[in-house]
Design an enzyme around this catalytic site. Structure first.
Site, PDB file in Angstrom:
ATOM      1  N   THR A 143       0.854  -3.256   2.248  1.00 56.38           N
ATOM      2  CA  THR A 143       1.474  -2.929   0.780  1.00 56.38           C
ATOM      3  C   THR A 143       0.862  -3.097  -0.310  1.00 56.38           C
ATOM      4  OG1 THR A 143       3.669  -3.364   1.970  1.00 56.38           O
ATOM      5  CG2 THR A 143       3.698  -3.018  -0.426  1.00 56.38           C
ATOM      6  N   THR A 192       5.634  -8.253  -0.521  1.00 56.09           N
ATOM      7  CA  THR A 192       4.771  -7.761   0.481  1.00 56.09           C
ATOM      8  C   THR A 192       4.733  -8.486   1.650  1.00 56.09           C
ATOM      9  OG1 THR A 192       2.498  -7.180   0.922  1.00 56.09           O
ATOM     10  CG2 THR A 192       2.963  -8.841  -0.748  1.00 56.09           C
ATOM     11  N   GLY A 195       7.776  -6.635   7.051  1.00 59.52           N
ATOM     12  CA  GLY A 195       8.785  -5.777   6.611  1.00 59.52           C
ATOM     13  C   GLY A 195      10.112  -6.035   7.217  1.00 59.52           C
TER      14      GLY A 195
HETATM   15  N1  GLY Z   1       5.759  -4.679   3.936  1.00 58.71           N
HETATM   16  C1  GLY Z   1       5.644  -3.471   4.367  1.00 58.71           C
HETATM   17  C2  GLY Z   1       6.082  -2.976   6.017  1.00 58.71           C
HETATM   18  O1  GLY Z   1       6.313  -4.056   6.537  1.00 58.71           O
HETATM   19  O2  GLY Z   1       5.974  -1.961   6.080  1.00 58.71           O
END
Ligand code: GLY
Length: 260
Positions: A143, A192, A195
């Protein structure tokens, strides 16, 4: 200490190399130039994220890593304290997903995924990305992001190629309001990292709640990092009326720039 009214922070993702800081500095400078020209914070954040998407060293835009099936699928999101929000997920074939997210802010729709996002982007003449994916796959730095303020409005933006090697169609925290990012009248937060963990912690909104309680961004950052296990990558940018902070439990290229 008096804070400069125009302030911007950028990051290249949890796990990005600290020596790529030059890329985040160029992005912050570019966004700051727009702020100095009196452009809206929304546009300035979009500009900074665009620079990061085009850097090629970060997992977003032209640097996006491949999914398990070899596809490139990207998510992006942008939000301001003045009620603008736009998010896209599972976007294929575009250079700057952040432009699509920003274009959505001008419509009644807040979140588009997949084919609908693509059709909308084509309508809005967003630049297609000639699919010539870099030979990057597997776990990647994660990210790109930006938070900024002009002294009145706060905004945050994120863009990602998702977790490298993840299943096609997998969506993380980036386009989920209050998970990857949040902006309100007291500040803005851009996360970031892993996710799923970021989303389960409702990370950005809970960080923003601490800002509302008058907690300094440095303390917000250290508290948030403690919510995550050692196996879970997490990085954060925070800007508020009290100051700013950036950091990660991994290496992370990030930059701050400001002007009166
Ligand atoms: N932080 C980005 C994702 O996990 O897609």
């Amino acid at each position: 200490m008096t804070l400069a009214p125009l302030r911007i922070l950028t990051h290249g993702g949890a796990g990005s190399k600290n020596e790529y800081k030059d890329g985040t500095a160029v992005a912050a400078k570019s966004g700051l130039e727009w702020l100095c020209q009196g452009r809206p914070v929304l546009d300035s954040v979009c500009q900074a994220v665009q620079v990061l998407e085009e850097d090629g060293r970060f997992n977003a835009g032209v640097g996006s890593h491949k999914r398990a099936d070899g596809s490139i699928q990207m998510d992006a999101c942008i939000m301001t304290s003045t009620n603008f929000f736009g998010a896209v997920a599972v976007v294929e074939g575009f250079r700057n997903p952040i432009h699509i997210a920003k274009a959505l802010c001008e419509t009644d729709t807040r979140f588009l995924a997949g084919r609908g996002a693509r059709e909308f982007a084509l309508e809005k003449r967003c630049a297609p990305f000639p699919l010539n994916p870099p030979e990057k796959s597997g776990k990647a730095c994660d990210t790109v992001g930006c938070v900024a303020t002009d002294g009145k409005t706060f905004a945050a933006g994120l863009s990602t190629g998702g977790t490298g090697g993840a299943p096609s169609g997998r969506v993380g925290d980036v386009p989920l309001m209050g998970c990857g990012l949040f902006a309100g009248p007291e500040g803005a937060v851009a996360a970031t990292g892993k996710g799923e963990a970021i989303a389960m912690n409702i990370t950005a909104y809970r960080a923003y709640q601490m800002i509302e309680q008058g907690i300094h961004p440095e303390s917000v950052l250290s508290t948030v990092i403690d919510w995550f296990t050692e196996d879970e990558d997490i990085g954060l940018l925070v800007v508020s009326k009290l100051g700013h902070a950036g950091g990660s439990n991994r290496s992370m290229a990030w930059a701050f720039d400001s002007s009166s």
